[in-house]
Scaffold this active site. Structure first.
Site, mmCIF file in Angstrom:
data_model
loop_
_atom_site.group_PDB
_atom_site.id
_atom_site.type_symbol
_atom_site.label_atom_id
_atom_site.label_comp_id
_atom_site.label_asym_id
_atom_site.label_seq_id
_atom_site.Cartn_x
_atom_site.Cartn_y
_atom_site.Cartn_z
ATOM 1 N N HIS A 23 -22.934 17.890 16.083
ATOM 2 C CA HIS A 23 -22.985 18.224 14.655
ATOM 3 C C HIS A 23 -22.173 17.188 13.884
ATOM 4 C CE1 HIS A 23 -18.876 20.058 14.448
ATOM 5 N NE2 HIS A 23 -19.146 20.517 15.660
ATOM 6 N N GLU A 75 -22.594 23.160 11.490
ATOM 7 C CA GLU A 75 -22.091 23.965 12.609
ATOM 8 C C GLU A 75 -20.832 24.720 12.205
ATOM 9 O OE1 GLU A 75 -19.800 25.009 16.226
ATOM 10 O OE2 GLU A 75 -19.224 23.692 14.568
ATOM 11 N N ASP A 109 -13.536 17.045 16.905
ATOM 12 C CA ASP A 109 -14.601 18.023 16.633
ATOM 13 C C ASP A 109 -15.455 17.563 15.450
ATOM 14 O OD1 ASP A 109 -16.133 20.316 16.539
ATOM 15 O OD2 ASP A 109 -14.554 21.551 15.670
ATOM 16 N N ASP A 113 -20.873 17.650 10.736
ATOM 17 C CA ASP A 113 -19.941 18.182 9.742
ATOM 18 C C ASP A 113 -18.571 18.458 10.348
ATOM 19 O OD1 ASP A 113 -21.120 20.331 11.230
ATOM 20 O OD2 ASP A 113 -20.440 21.750 9.714
#
Length: 526
Positions: free
Chosen positions: A137, A203, A169, A139
């Site tokens: 992802h 996400e 992340d 974002d």
């Protein structure tokens, strides 16, 4: 009569001693029989076949610069459905400009789903092989700029690490996947097994506009039959208690998620004439019953059992004796696990009160109050079981209990034996990339985009090729998020190895004597 009692006591004592001897013998035998599980490697003839080591065309420095640029793009998801479309489209342009081979290759097709999410298909030469999926992802979560020691969107390098929101992340993994594919294409390496790269854009807002829509699109197009899925997840833990060396943990299960709203209606009035109990007081009594241990300890019922048993070969005494004899020590381990919040999350459905609201003014009796409970559901439990347990615990008809949002059932437990193709491909790729690590199955306690792909395959795995210590794990959604340059280089090589290893039609002949440090692969520092 005393002689009879004495005889019975002697017999009981003898039986007890015999039982203790038998139990001790079993414990010692099981402990000594535990063998360390080495990473498995392919065989060519009678020799270990080393994996490909591809030198990147542009060198390590350029790949690091691209990660820095990716971290500078503010693709923040503030809440469900709240994100900056312009920044996401900026990231799309960034990918097209920095990975020209991917975006011009005749074997790669790109579908933009719901305007902002990306689905790449890499068409392999062998159509008989079922494709696999890599999830990512683009974002990130918001930041508190004042609590960072470096600007969170500069992609700055400090003390050998790249700082920025998304460094862990999960822009580093996204970029690692793209770097690997770009390099493979540039080097002209044949891709035999087709695969998908699915990149959601929200996400951090539950993936409803991104991954869920990709899943729906692929299902509609009848593309939802894949060999295995690899998403973000557990990593390589450096300082687990009692463990010899680093442990790479592959998530074979993922906890479910349900948000529960507790609410109560009452009668308003002036605070000078209060009732015996206000709505807030009644709600507080209900909320107090839903704490971190309110749902039962399930240690030994689910995948945490495999986690502990797989950990046994890598731990010191007395841990090894305990972990290799769960038939005797399960209850004790369960008590120990529940004393640590990180381990407690593995053995039960957890409950966290995250929001509580009530009252309009400091001299008005509130007629309404509500609280939000975040439940992370144990792999062998269900949404229905969680709600029933909440009702039993609260036991108050005045409290309304309802779910909000879309509840997510726990993921099915993925196979992880020696015949599980996806698990073994990931396991082998870890061993080829990271030196001296043990590799074990584990449980993902947070939620990932893989939740939307449960109908694609039973082989879903969650692994982030990143080192974590007890201290650094707080960087996830925290301050000063960063990844070391060495770790990022290995991360890129990991995805490269996955893509090449997955070309095989079946798992090759394996040996367990292969050492991970034989495959100490990394780019040459330029």
């Amino acid at each position: 009569m005393p002689s009879v009692i004495r005889t019975i006591c002697q017999i009981a004592s003898s039986l007890l001693i015999c039982l203790l001897i038998i139990c001790s013998t079993v414990v010692i035998w099981r402990t000594l029989s535990v063998q360390e599980q080495k990473p498995v490697c392919p065989i060519v003839g009678n020799e270990i076949a080393k994996p490909y080591q591809i030198e990147p065309i542009v060198g390590q420095g350029a790949s690091i610069e691209r990660l820095q640029k990716a971290l500078s793009i503010r693709t923040i998801t503030k809440a469900q459905g709240i994100y900056d479309r312009n920044e996401i489209l900026h990231f799309h342009r960034f990918l097209r400009e920095n990975f020209p081979q991917i975006h011009s290759s005749p074997i790669v097709t790109l579908t933009i789903v719901n305007e902002l999410s990306l689905l790449y298909k890499i068409n392999g030469t062998n159509e008989s092989l079922k494709p696999y999926m890599l999830l990512a992802h683009l974002d990130v979560v918001p930041v508190n700029v004042e609590q960072w020691t470096v600007p969170p969107f500069d992609g700055a390098i400090k003390n050998g690490s790249i700082y920025g929101r998304g460094a862990v992340d999960m822009k580093s993994a996204l970029m690692g996947i793209m770097e690997s594919l770009e390099t493979i294409l540039i080097n002209g390496i044949t891709i035999e097994r087709s695969f998908y790269i699915a990149i959601g854009h929200d996400e951090e807002g539950r993936g409803l506009d991104g991954a869920l829509q990709i899943s729906k699109y692929m299902t509609e197009q009848k593309l939802n039959d894949v060999e295995f899925i690899l998403d973000e997840g557990l990593g390589i833990f450096q300082d687990m208690g009692g463990v010899n060396g680093n442990m790479a943990t592959i998530g074979i299960a993922e906890k479910g998620l349900v948000y529960v709203k507790l609410s109560i209606n009452g009668t308003t009035g002036h605070s000078s004439m209060p009732p015996k109990e206000t709505t807030i007081l009644k709600l507080s009594r209900a909320v107090s019953k839903l704490h971190g241990h309110s749902h039962p300890n399930r240690f030994g019922d689910g995948p945490e059992r495999d986690f502990v048993q797989s950990l046994a070969p890598y731990v010191n005494w007395p841990y090894r004796a305990v972990y290799s004899n769960l038939w005797l020590f399960s209850y004790v381990i369960g008590l120990v696990f529940q004393s640590d919040p990180k381990l407690n999350a593995l053995i039960r459905t957890t409950s966290a009160v995250t929001i509580i609201n009530g009252g309009l003014k400091d001299n008005i009796i509130p007629n309404y109050a509500e609280a939000i409970i975040n439940h992370r559901i144990y792999p062998l439990s269900s949404v229905a079981e969680v709600l029933e347990n909440d009702r039993r615990l609260i036991d108050d008809d005045e409290i309304n209990i309802e779910t909000i949002g879309v509840p997510i059932e726990p993921a099915p437990i993925s196979p992880h034996d020696t015949d599980s193709f996806g698990y073994q491909i990931i396991r082998r790729s870890i061993g080829q990339t990271f030196p001296n690590v043990g590799i074990i199955p584990g449980i993902m306690v947070a939620s990932t985009d893989s939740r939307w792909y449960h109908n694609f395959t039973s082989n879903i795995y969650r692994f982030s090729p990143k080192y974590f210590s007890k201290k650094s794990i707080s960087m996830i959604h925290g301050n000063d998020e960063r990844i070391s340059i060495d770790n990022y280089v290995r991360l890129v090589n990991f995805y490269q190895n996955v893509m090449i290893n997955a070309n095989q039609a079946t798992l090759p002949i394996q040996i367990d004597a292969c050492l991970a440090n034989v495959y100490n692969l990394s780019y040459v520092i330029d």
